[in-house]
Design an enzyme around this catalytic site. Structure first.
Site, PDB file in Angstrom:
ATOM      1  N   HIS A 254       4.379  -1.990 -13.067  1.00 34.32           N
ATOM      2  CA  HIS A 254       3.632  -1.805 -11.825  1.00 34.32           C
ATOM      3  C   HIS A 254       3.105  -0.370 -11.770  1.00 34.32           C
ATOM      4  CE1 HIS A 254       2.765  -1.316  -7.537  1.00 34.32           C
ATOM      5  NE2 HIS A 254       2.647  -2.632  -7.499  1.00 34.32           N
TER       6      HIS A 254
ATOM      7  N   ASN B  34       3.716  -6.268  -2.847  1.00 33.16           N
ATOM      8  CA  ASN B  34       4.231  -6.540  -1.504  1.00 33.16           C
ATOM      9  C   ASN B  34       3.846  -7.934  -1.022  1.00 33.16           C
ATOM     10  OD1 ASN B  34       2.011  -6.276   0.830  1.00 33.16           O
ATOM     11  ND2 ASN B  34       1.460  -4.861  -0.802  1.00 33.16           N
TER      12      ASN B  34
ATOM     13  N   HIS C 137      -1.369   3.894  -5.509  1.00 35.76           N
ATOM     14  CA  HIS C 137      -0.084   3.664  -6.177  1.00 35.76           C
ATOM     15  C   HIS C 137       0.494   4.922  -6.807  1.00 35.76           C
ATOM     16  CE1 HIS C 137      -2.733   0.082  -6.473  1.00 35.76           C
ATOM     17  NE2 HIS C 137      -1.692  -0.491  -5.910  1.00 35.76           N
TER      18      HIS C 137
ATOM     19  N   GLU D  17       2.751   1.791  -9.499  1.00 38.00           N
ATOM     20  CA  GLU D  17       3.583   2.745  -8.764  1.00 38.00           C
ATOM     21  C   GLU D  17       4.772   3.200  -9.604  1.00 38.00           C
ATOM     22  OE1 GLU D  17       6.553   3.008  -4.948  1.00 38.00           O
ATOM     23  OE2 GLU D  17       4.921   1.539  -4.842  1.00 38.00           O
TER      24      GLU D  17
ATOM     25  N   SER E  55      -2.294  -4.869   1.521  1.00 32.43           N
ATOM     26  CA  SER E  55      -3.606  -4.512   0.977  1.00 32.43           C
ATOM     27  C   SER E  55      -4.674  -5.555   1.307  1.00 32.43           C
ATOM     28  CB  SER E  55      -3.513  -4.322  -0.545  1.00 32.43           C
ATOM     29  OG  SER E  55      -2.840  -5.400  -1.156  1.00 32.43           O
TER      30      SER E  55
ATOM     31  N   HIS F 127      -4.426  -3.228  -4.399  1.00 31.52           N
ATOM     32  CA  HIS F 127      -4.448  -4.496  -5.126  1.00 31.52           C
ATOM     33  C   HIS F 127      -5.013  -5.622  -4.258  1.00 31.52           C
ATOM     34  CE1 HIS F 127      -1.292  -3.150  -8.313  1.00 31.52           C
ATOM     35  NE2 HIS F 127      -2.526  -2.865  -8.661  1.00 31.52           N
TER      36      HIS F 127
ATOM     37  N   CYS G 267       8.922   1.255   2.077  1.00 30.64           N
ATOM     38  CA  CYS G 267       8.127   1.819   3.156  1.00 30.64           C
ATOM     39  C   CYS G 267       8.216   0.982   4.424  1.00 30.64           C
ATOM     40  CB  CYS G 267       6.676   2.009   2.712  1.00 30.64           C
ATOM     41  SG  CYS G 267       5.630   0.569   2.894  1.00 30.64           S
TER      42      CYS G 267
ATOM     43  N   CYS H 105      -1.757  -1.461   5.778  1.00 37.30           N
ATOM     44  CA  CYS H 105      -0.823  -0.425   6.206  1.00 37.30           C
ATOM     45  C   CYS H 105      -1.571   0.902   6.235  1.00 37.30           C
ATOM     46  CB  CYS H 105       0.367  -0.348   5.254  1.00 37.30           C
ATOM     47  SG  CYS H 105      -0.100   0.127   3.563  1.00 37.30           S
TER      48      CYS H 105
ATOM     49  N   SER I 168      -0.525  -8.071  -6.223  1.00 37.23           N
ATOM     50  CA  SER I 168       0.004  -7.247  -5.139  1.00 37.23           C
ATOM     51  C   SER I 168       1.500  -7.477  -5.012  1.00 37.23           C
ATOM     52  CB  SER I 168      -0.699  -7.588  -3.816  1.00 37.23           C
ATOM     53  OG  SER I 168       0.005  -7.054  -2.718  1.00 37.23           O
TER      54      SER I 168
END
Length: 336
Positions: free
Chosen positions: A148, A249, A94, A150, A292, A61, A219, A32, A247
């Protein structure tokens, strides 16, 4: 949108032709804009300042990305006390708690913040709802996964106690805030769109006056990749998501595939981790990659598959992406 190609190795040795395997490539997939920007920050820092450049936490990640940057001279650390006094340090995509740049400033470290701009947007929302701790302050409920980076970074924007983490729907059903009329919610950017919608619905039902983001926190890349997996899953005997186990996502993509009709879904970091026996009986294989994971890992897998099967490849693109984020601070001019 669908594009179809046939990828078959030529056979001139009389060996029996390969079995045909239909491959559905989810699009968009892989990097991304936030990940691409974070990697460029480290690469440009290495070019400008020379090795070593220290990076607090994995920049993204994905071990392939991390190892590639290590080979160029990046050194990954978990805390700033591992960075020497004259070091250059990059903060990961993050985001980090406010105490981290404050400590870097105290030690006169040159630091570059590679926090994804969409994560920074969530930080600003949290500060807006906190309102400086004054009479307009709202207690913030953050939908996300405990531990996490983030989540740690976002909760660390505010004083302890200002944010309560909501991990799942059950916690949303049972939380008992001190003042139900003065609440706000924010979310981690890499969550399951469907799971988050369920949690938000519960919170809005229980607390009608709760405030949320003006625009969705999850996002665009997370949303698009999940929609792309939903498009291929019902036709797939197996969906392989290329991405690292840590990861968020990528894990969500695997879960989305399972929920959306794939007979089976697996998270595979890269080709060497693939157990080929999982392809027995598979006629249609779906492939995606976390935000990622570099596209090179997808192409490596497709090439390996082509050595064992006659491939009929279809690109299933649900959304075109053309977003680009500028580099931060001292590096911003490099985008011009």
């Amino acid at each position: 949108m669908s594009e179809q190609t046939t990828f078959a190795p030529s056979r001139t040795d009389g060996v029996e032709a390969h079995k045909t395997l239909r491959v559905l490539l989810a699009g968009p997939r892989g990097f991304c804009a936030g990940v691409d920007r974070a990697i460029r920050v480290v690469e440009e820092a290495l070019r400008r300042y020379g090795a070593p450049v220290y990076v607090r936490h994995e920049i993204v990640h994905n071990r392939t990305v991390v190892e590639g940057l290590e080979a160029k001279g990046a050194i990954f650390v978990e805390e700033l006390d591992e960075v020497p006094e004259d070091g250059h340090v990059v903060f990961s995509a993050h985001g980090v708690p406010k105490a981290v740049p404050a400590e870097a400033q105290r030690r006169n470290l040159l630091y570059l913040d590679a926090t994804c701009p969409l994560v920074s947007k969530v930080h600003r929302e949290a500060e807006r709802h906190f309102a400086g701790g004054g009479p307009d302050q709202r207690h913030i409920l953050m939908i996300g996964h405990a531990g996490h980076p983030e989540v740690v970074g976002t909760m660390g924007q505010l004083p302890p106690g200002a944010v309560t983490l909501i991990n799942d729907a059950e916690e949303a059903r049972t939380i008992q805030p001190e003042d139900p009329t003065k609440l706000a919610f924010i979310t981690q950017t890499t969550l399951s769109v469907d799971d988050t919608a369920e949690i938000v619905d519960i919170l809005r039902s229980r607390f009608p006056l709760i405030e949320g983001p003006k625009r969705e926190d999850i996002c665009y890349a997370t949303t698009n990749r999940q929609e792309a997996v939903k498009a291929i899953a019902p036709e797939s005997d197996l969906v392989i998501v290329i991405g690292s186990p840590n990861s968020s996502n990528s894990q969500r993509l695997r879960e989305v595939a399972e929920r959306s009709g794939a007979r089976r879904a697996l998270l595979v970091p890269k080709l060497e981790n693939l157990d080929w026996s999982v392809l027995e009986g598979v006629e249609t294989l779906g492939i995606s990659a976390g935000a990622s994971a570099p596209e090179s890992l997808v192409q490596e897998m497709v090439t390996a598959l082509a050595g064992k099967y006659t491939l009929k490849i279809e690109e299933r693109i649900v959304k075109e992406e053309n977003i680009n984020f500028r580099l931060p601070g001292p590096l911003a001019g490099e985008d011009d």
